[in-house]
Design an enzyme around this catalytic site. Structure first.
Site, short mmCIF file in Angstrom:
data_model
loop_
_atom_site.label_atom_id
_atom_site.label_comp_id
_atom_site.label_asym_id
_atom_site.label_seq_id
_atom_site.Cartn_x
_atom_site.Cartn_y
_atom_site.Cartn_z
N SER A 64 36.30 30.49 31.57
CA SER A 64 36.44 31.94 31.37
C SER A 64 35.94 32.35 29.99
O SER A 64 35.25 33.37 29.84
CB SER A 64 37.92 32.35 31.52
OG SER A 64 38.38 32.14 32.85
N ALA A 156 36.37 35.14 36.02
CA ALA A 156 36.96 34.79 34.73
C ALA A 156 38.34 35.44 34.64
O ALA A 156 38.52 36.61 34.98
CB ALA A 156 36.08 35.28 33.59
N LYS A 157 39.31 34.67 34.19
CA LYS A 157 40.68 35.18 34.08
C LYS A 157 40.84 35.85 32.71
O LYS A 157 41.33 35.25 31.76
CB LYS A 157 41.68 34.04 34.28
CG LYS A 157 43.11 34.48 34.57
CD LYS A 157 43.96 33.28 34.90
CE LYS A 157 45.40 33.67 35.19
NZ LYS A 157 45.54 34.44 36.44
N ALA A 158 40.38 37.09 32.63
CA ALA A 158 40.35 37.83 31.36
C ALA A 158 41.47 38.86 31.31
O ALA A 158 41.82 39.47 32.32
CB ALA A 158 39.00 38.53 31.20
N TYR A 162 43.22 42.70 33.88
CA TYR A 162 44.59 42.96 34.34
C TYR A 162 45.05 44.39 34.09
O TYR A 162 46.17 44.74 34.46
CB TYR A 162 45.54 41.92 33.74
CG TYR A 162 45.45 40.62 34.50
CD1 TYR A 162 46.41 40.25 35.42
CD2 TYR A 162 44.35 39.77 34.34
CE1 TYR A 162 46.32 39.09 36.15
CE2 TYR A 162 44.23 38.60 35.07
CZ TYR A 162 45.22 38.26 35.97
OH TYR A 162 45.11 37.10 36.71
#
Length: 238
Positions: A64, A156-158, A162
């Site tokens: 990420s 990508a866990k950005a 969220y």
């Protein structure tokens, strides 16, 4: 659920007191959401604490960061070692681990390259995210879509992604539900605000399509469930 502080937090390779893990309000991450992170369960087994797929989560974190061109001085092994050390020092299991890479205090403006990289790992108690398998929860299909894949890289866990999740979650709660299921811009099932969608009825999935879906690391296969792959129509899910 309120956060229950633990004793130490891992910061750039060193353990610091929980209350010293602070950021300046003008840090790049505060103004522009420039962070990537992971959420990892650590289970209490008879043999001792067990971090679920620690290596895979650490690799996804670095992947990420690479997507967002964040240079990181730590390897997968460094991050896993930090998680293990933290669980041992804080003597908290079962627990939830939150490794996070962010751009800190450097320069003002959208350009992130001159803001330093900060790496943190926290762990704390956290119970079930949603209801148990026996109870279930009430969910709705959200009016908010997941981001189109050519707007922000959903794989990508950005942290910035969220904000979309918050809209989905708040809408669900305000309408009397526990969680919202988001569709992608093509009308396919994507995921929940902070969780994956799974099915227990098997069957064939339509061909893979371009969708917005966070890269997943899940234990649902061990429970006889299937993660919904890209191309799963809402009409089959309802």
């Amino acid at each position: 659920m309120p956060i229950k502080p633990t004793e130490k937090i891992w910061h750039n390779g060193k353990l610091i007191p929980w209350n010293q893990a602070t950021l300046h309000v003008m840090s790049h991450v505060v103004n522009y959401g420039s962070s990537v992170f992971e959420g990892i369960r650590c289970y209490a087994l008879p043999s001792g604490p067990a971090i679920f797929r620690a290596t895979e989560h650490a690799q996804r974190l670095l992947d990420s960061a690479k997507v967002y061109r964040i240079d990181v001085d730590y390897t997968v092994e460094d991050l896993v070692s930090g998680m293990v050390e933290l669980v041992k020092i804080n003597r908290t299991s079962p627990c939830y681990l939150r490794p996070i890479i962010l751009r800190g205090y450097g320069e003002v403006g959208v350009n992130p390259f001159n803001s330093p990289t900060e790496v943190y790992i926290c762990n704390y108690e956290w119970g079930k995210y949603l209801g148990s398998a026996d109870e279930g929860v009430d969910v709705c299909v959200s009016s908010w879509n997941r981001l189109a894949p050519n707007t922000m890289p959903a794989m990508a866990k950005a942290g910035a992604n969220y904000m979309n999740s918050q809209l989905i979650k708040m809408e669900a709660i305000m309408n009397g539900y526990v969680e919202g299921i988001a569709l992608d811009v093509n009308g396919y099932v994507s995921e929940g605000s902070g969780d994956r969608a799974a099915t227990n009825n098997g069957g064939q999935h339509p061909p893979k399509a371009l969708v917005s879906l966070t890269s997943g690391l899940s234990a649902v296969a061990d429970r006889g469930l299937q993660i919904l792959r890209p191309g799963f129509r809402y009409s089959r899910y309802s």
